[in-house]
Motif scaffolding. Structure first.
Motif: not given
Length: 501
Positions: A247-252, A269-275, A284-297
């Protein structure tokens, strides 16, 4: 060489995964076979309405599955779709209509009636109401479902997104079919999109951040679940029901989801997202992929979304990672000479997912694309290890609630008030929204104006989210030459927190 367009993407999905659900919007569900059939009908409808190659189709309304099917239909005939910001004022919508001159306007009755009523009679082109009983669906169903068979180049622009008004007025960035496909492929690889991917389109589809994920999902044959506007409880319900993975989610927005699911009644729990913080992580399920561990770019509308990915440089020095594999990136000085590593300059780029220029802005397009490179207007630095650090816009920008707000646009609105002699706008840090818009205003001689009056005035001229949170009446605005001294204003009134700072 064969051309390959977004229309071809859907045609192939009909053959290979015709039974897969492509779109979910409320109770409406479309498979890829149905999407191909409906977009054929729409393509014929557009052609009959004069929306052929190079013509524009304007969407005015909240998120809908019809935005995506209109984009595919435009791709099949060589037209361009512009999903406009429906939250704009009547004057802002008039500007878009006058600037774009659409052959077809698909609009939503209800929340936009007051803003659109004075505009409809003053514009040409076919108007179709998408939520009327005898509107859009009748228009679509009255045309055949055979493929239109148009020859369309993959280099033809298909999507127009109006950028924030960095010089006082917005500009429509044109993105070609090839650009959107190339960006989708890169985003899909970094995000690790796999078969069966389901994405909740939770942000506005007039924003490149939401559109880029929707298109990546489409290109990879996944399922787009459309959320008309962000409602936390409805978003929780859809994530659970459709097993959304992204999903496209901002902090707020995340904070609102946590509050809506405080009692744990929804399974997210299906949602894979940054911690984040513990309440969010537990849902949620914490996304441990490089994308999930990054700050987007780093990215912008003109590059179809992302230009660099932190996921491609997680261990690097740079804050924004490395460029897309479909882009070249340079850091240049004011005369476009490439700078050595470690020096700050303008970020310029070229590659297949860079935009085609601005609609109806030949001089600006020539300036931005001079020398065959897109000049982003943003400052950056290439670090010694080759990674990139985005430092901030050359022109100051405020980021509030995920939206880009340019001071020049708000200042123009303030200066249109007869009681204002001069105005300057800064951003003040806010823990929830990132920044708040703060205006410093010098009243005209003998004028009696109030903070509430000025805020309401700005709200009637530009979109409500751009209005100042606070107006400070002052005797003077410090200047550097002819422009406000924004650094001095920040020091005086608590400004800061600008993107990249």
């Amino acid at each position: 060489m064969h051309e390959f367009t977004i229309g071809d993407v859907v045609r192939e999905h009909r053959r290979g995964r015709g039974h897969v659900t492509a779109l979910v919007d409320g109770d409406r569900r479309l498979t890829y076979a149905e999407l191909d059939q409906r977009t054929n009908r729409l393509a014929h409808a557009l052609l009959d309405a004069g929306a052929g190659p190079g013509e524009r189709v304007l969407w005015l309304g909240v998120n809908s599955f019809r935005i995506i099917e209109l984009l595919v239909a435009c791709a099949k005939v060589g037209a361009m779709l512009c999903p406009a910001n429906w939250r704009q004022s009547s004057d802002e919508l008039r500007f878009v209509l006058d600037d774009l001159r659409p052959a077809v306007v698909v609009w939503e009755a209800g929340p936009l009636d007051a803003a659109l009523e004075p505009l409809r009679e003053a514009t040409t082109g076919k108007w179709v109401c998408h939520n009327a009983d005898d509107g859009y669906e009748d228009w679509l169903s009255s045309h055949p479902d055979s493929d239109p068979g148009c020859e369309v180049s993959e280099e033809s622009p298909v999507l127009v997104l109006y950028t924030a008004a960095f010089d006082g007025r917005p500009h429509g960035a044109m993105l070609a079919q090839r650009a959107l496909i190339a960006h989708s492929m890169m985003l899909g690889v970094v995000r690790q999109i796999e078969e069966g991917f389901v994405c909740l389109d939770s942000g506005p589809l007039f924003h490149v951040g939401t559109m880029m994920f929707a298109l990546a999902t489409l290109n990879f044959g996944g399922t787009n679940v459309v959320l008309p506007t962000f409602e936390p409880e409805l978003a929780c319900r859809l994530i659970e029901r459709e097993r959304c993975q992204a999903a496209m989610l901002f902090p707020a927005m995340i904070a609102q989801l946590v509050e809506a699911n405080a009692d744990g009644r929804f399974d997210l729990s299906s949602l894979r997202f940054a911690a984040g913080d513990e309440p969010w992580n537990s849902m949620i399920t914490i996304d441990e992929s490089p994308w999930g561990r990054s700050f987007a770019g780093y990215g912008q509308t003109e590059v179809a979304g992302m230009l660099t990915y932190h996921a491609l440089g997680l261990e690097g020095t740079g804050t924004s990672g490395r460029p897309s594999l479909f882009a070249q990136l340079r850091i240049v000085d004011p005369v476009d000479g490439e700078l050595p590593d470690g020096e700050v300059g303008e970020i310029v780029a070229r590659g297949p997912h860079v935009f085609s220029g601005y609609f109806n802005r030949p001089e600006l397009t020539a300036a931005k694309l001079r020398g065959g490179w897109h000049h982003t207007g943003d400052l950056g630095r290439r670090e010694k290890d080759g990674t990139i650090s985005f430092l901030g816009p050359k022109l100051r920008m405020i980021k509030s609630g995920g939206e880009n707000i340019y001071p020049a646009e708000v200042e123009r609105a303030l200066n249109s008030h007869p009681g204002v002699s001069a105005a300057a706008v800064i951003g003040r840090p806010d823990p929830e929204w990132g920044q708040n818009v703060v205006a410093i205003v010098v009243p005209a001689e003998c004028a009696e104006i109030t903070e509430a009056e000025l805020i309401e005035h700005v709200r009637t001229v530009v979109a409500s989210y751009k209005k100042p949170k606070e107006v400070i009446l002052a005797e003077e605005i410090p200047r550097r030459g002819f422009v406000p001294d924004y650094d001095e204003l920040d020091d005086r009134y608590g400004g800061g927190g600008y993107p990249g700072a």
